[in-house]
Design a protein around this motif. Structure first.
Motif, short mmCIF file in Angstrom:
data_model
loop_
_atom_site.label_atom_id
_atom_site.label_comp_id
_atom_site.label_asym_id
_atom_site.label_seq_id
_atom_site.Cartn_x
_atom_site.Cartn_y
_atom_site.Cartn_z
N PHE B 162 127.94 19.53 -2.18
CA PHE B 162 127.94 17.99 -2.23
C PHE B 162 129.25 17.68 -2.91
N ASP B 166 130.97 11.34 -1.53
CA ASP B 166 130.76 10.36 -2.55
C ASP B 166 129.19 10.11 -2.66
N VAL B 167 128.88 9.55 -3.80
CA VAL B 167 127.51 9.25 -4.18
C VAL B 167 126.41 9.25 -3.15
N ASP B 168 126.68 8.19 -2.35
CA ASP B 168 125.79 7.93 -1.36
C ASP B 168 125.81 9.00 -0.24
N ALA B 170 126.43 12.16 -0.84
CA ALA B 170 125.78 13.31 -1.29
C ALA B 170 124.26 13.33 -1.42
N GLY B 171 124.07 11.74 -1.90
CA GLY B 171 122.55 11.95 -1.69
C GLY B 171 121.62 12.09 -0.49
N HIS B 172 122.51 11.60 0.59
CA HIS B 172 121.84 11.61 2.07
C HIS B 172 121.84 12.96 2.22
N ARG B 174 121.53 15.90 0.01
CA ARG B 174 120.65 16.18 -0.59
C ARG B 174 119.28 16.19 -0.01
N THR B 190 126.19 25.33 -7.34
CA THR B 190 126.47 24.02 -7.82
C THR B 190 126.84 23.75 -9.18
N ASP B 192 125.95 20.81 -10.47
CA ASP B 192 125.20 19.68 -10.71
C ASP B 192 123.72 20.01 -10.85
N ASP B 195 120.93 19.25 -8.31
CA ASP B 195 120.88 19.78 -7.23
C ASP B 195 119.94 20.99 -7.07
N ASP B 282 125.85 5.37 -19.91
CA ASP B 282 125.43 4.02 -19.73
C ASP B 282 125.52 3.27 -21.01
#
Lengths: 283, 329
Positions: B162, B166-168, B170-172, B174, B190, B192, B195, B282
């Motif tokens: 991944f 990009d984030v989207d 990578a999500g798909h 995964r 990985t 992350d 993952d 955040d």
């Protein structure tokens, strides 16, 4: 990333050239040095007699011989040059630099020197030629000698064009193909050569053009026998004093062939390369 | 098929052994340069260190490499998918996926049949006829996955699959992997934790070219025993006593200045230390504290916290919630 990338080259702002303006002077002089002789040649052509001049027996014999020998030598260049380029680009062995330097030699040697070398290697009293003569094979002063001479001078053009492309392309895709189960031969033919195709085409065309123009090595090693070893460049040289109009007419044929071939192949190769750069960054 | 791969690569300062049991997914977790990719390259046969041992299977094992034996990559029933999809240009998507079956000696038609099936499974059937160079990163990685799976590998190696997405995307990817990897034997490298948490059965943590710890996913990620693993999963790690660890989450630790602590307080669940660094997460500030027993990490609200606590070097007291699990070392 690819979908948003513009396919046209990025526009440059007018009035902001990225090179000094005065460079135009030597640049134009350089272009003129190449273009003027071609124009000079064109102005000397007897257009009325042109068809007759290029279809005379001698001219046709030379053209046919050149076509035949260039076809053979280009095929030889590809058959021998592709493996050589792959070896140089992919294998690490001692003395590789020496091999590369020696293979470069025909690019910088005067062709007449190459012709002498060929004579002393394959000629009747040469290194290998002596043994070949015993077997009843005579190479020097035959059409085979023309093909050998052309191959000798043309081979480096393909080898270096292809080796550079292979090195630049790296081995990433070959590794991928191997883990997918592809053996070395499948990987070479279906992945590697497909990726360096533009360089292979450009190198082959350059080699063919060089073979077509071969003069010095041919004259030294193969002689000048009509229909056997007298290719177009030799015919032009011979006719230059006897019948200048015929020489000019044949010269023009060579110029046109050269321009057409280079434009087609180089244009094609450049287009492919550009397309790959524009769209293939992610692949 | 079981994979057992051990290697020592001094040029890259890597010496490790990884094993994955048949049908399981192993996550090789670690930062860049920890030796994950090196181990995968050795397993795939793309790297041939002098000192390595690679075998596949149990009783009827395939010896890939030892002191004398060497099986080249194309003869190993192992396929490697890298973060770069490396699709073959000049071929359609379909022919890219059919490449493996073709190389295995199947006919063009049969190979394309197989390829179409795999493209369907990764949800890329609609781009079968597209040119490989026209795809987006996410699409290309899907196709690369289908191409790897179409070789029916005994072990599938995924090297940071991944990292380039990009984030989207990578999500798909995964989500897709969590369905297609179910019955396969997989080693996935990985950096992350997500993952590993989402896809792995087992985890090996690599640090500086060596294995820091290994075990089931729940054991390694939930009960870290190496400070490096704790840092990866974003938790503190302190020794409660000689044989007991605890790894509280940032939300389970509260901070105050050591000077503010009542003198009488010597509670067991309070550790004294100094602030090592402060990160923004955040809307909270994550504060890492060095204590004698290990590291602790706490999330604090920067709007209400005493600002002196957010200064590296500040002496602080950390209080860990009483319900945090402790476990044997």
């Amino acid at each position: 990333m690819t979908s948003t990338m513009p396919t046209a080259p990025a526009p440059t702002l007018e009035g902001t050239p990225f090179a000094p303006r005065w460079l135009a002077v030597p640049a134009i002089a350089g272009a003129a040095l190449i273009v003027l002789p071609l124009i000079g040649l064109a102005t000397r052509v007897e257009w009325a007699q042109f068809p007759a001049l290029v279809t005379s027996d001698a001219a046709l014999a030379a053209l046919a011989l050149s076509a035949r020998t260039v076809a053979w030598s280009t095929a030889l260049v590809v058959i021998l040059g592709v493996p050589l380029a792959v070896m140089l680009a992919r294998l690490e062995f001692r003395g590789m630099d020496v091999v590369r330097t020696v293979i470069l030699a025909p690019l910088v040697l005067p062709p007449v020197v190459g012709g002498l070398g060929l004579l002393y290697a394959f000629g009747r009293t040469g290194l290998i030629g002596e043994r070949l003569t015993l077997l009843g094979i005579d190479i020097a002063f035959t059409t085979t000698a023309v093909v050998l001479a052309q191959t000798f001078v043309a081979l480096p053009f393909l080898v270096f064009s292809l080796e550079g492309a292979l090195r630049a392309d790296g081995t990433r895709f070959e590794a991928v193909a191997a883990t997918l189960g592809a053996g070395p031969w499948t990987t070479l033919t279906r992945v590697t050569l497909r990726r360096v195709w533009p360089a292979l085409v450009a190198g082959t065309v350059l080699a063919a053009a060089r073979a077509l123009g071969e003069f010095g090595a041919t004259l030294t090693f193969a002689g000048s026998l009509q229909g056997v070893t007298r290719t177009v460049p030799l015919e032009i040289y011979l006719q230059r004093e006897a019948d200048a109009d015929a020489a000019v007419a044949l010269s023009l044929v060579l110029v046109v062939v050269a321009l057409v071939v280079v434009a087609l192949a180089y244009g094609g190769a450049t287009r492919v390369a550009r397309a790959r750069v524009a769209s293939g960054r992610s692949s | 098929m079981r994979l057992d791969c051990s290697a020592s690569v001094p040029e890259r300062a890597v010496a490790a052994r990884i094993t994955v049991e048949s049908g399981r997914t192993l996550a090789l977790l670690g930062p860049n340069g920890s030796g994950k990719s090196t181990m995968l390259e050795v397993a795939a046969g793309l790297l041939r260190p002098a000192d390595a041992h690679v075998t596949l299977g149990g009783a009827d094992r395939v010896l890939c490499q030892d002191a004398t034996a060497w099986l080249p990559p194309h003869r190993r029933p192992v396929t490697l998918l890298t973060q770069d999809p490396s699709l073959f240009a000049g071929m359609s998507v379909l022919d890219n996926v059919a490449f493996g079956p073709r190389a295995a000696g199947h006919g063009k038609r049969a190979s394309r049949e197989v390829a179409r099936d795999w493209l369907d499974r990764v949800g890329a059937a609609d781009i079968a006829n597209a040119h490989a160079s026209t795809l987006s990163g996410g699409q290309a990685q899907r196709v690369a996955l289908a191409r790897a799976l179409a070789t029916r590998p005994a072990v599938l190696l995924l090297d940071e699959p991944f990292a380039a997405l990009d984030v989207d995307a990578a999500g798909h990817m995964r989500t897709l992997l969590s369905t297609v990897l179910a019955d396969l034997t997989v080693v996935m490298s990985t950096h992350d934790v997500l993952d590993a948490a989402m896809l792995a059965d087992d985890v090996v943590v690599m640090h500086d070219g060596a294995v820091a710890e290994r075990g089931t996913r729940a054991e390694v990620l939930g009960r870290p025993r190496h400070s490096f693993t704790a840092r990866l999963v974003g938790r503190g790690l302190v020794r409660v006593d000689a044989s007991t660890w605890t790894a509280p989450r940032p939300s389970q630790v509260s901070l105050r200045l050591a000077a503010d602590l009542p003198e009488s307080s010597t509670a067991e669940d309070t550790w004294h230390g100094t602030v090592a660094r402060v990160e923004g997460h955040d809307d909270v500030a994550r504060v890492w504290v060095d204590t004698d027993a290990g590291d602790l990490v706490a999330d604090v609200d920067p709007l209400i916290i005493d600002r002196r606590i957010l200064t590296p070097g500040a002496a602080v007291a950390c209080t860990v919630a009483s319900d945090v699990e402790t476990y044997p070392a």
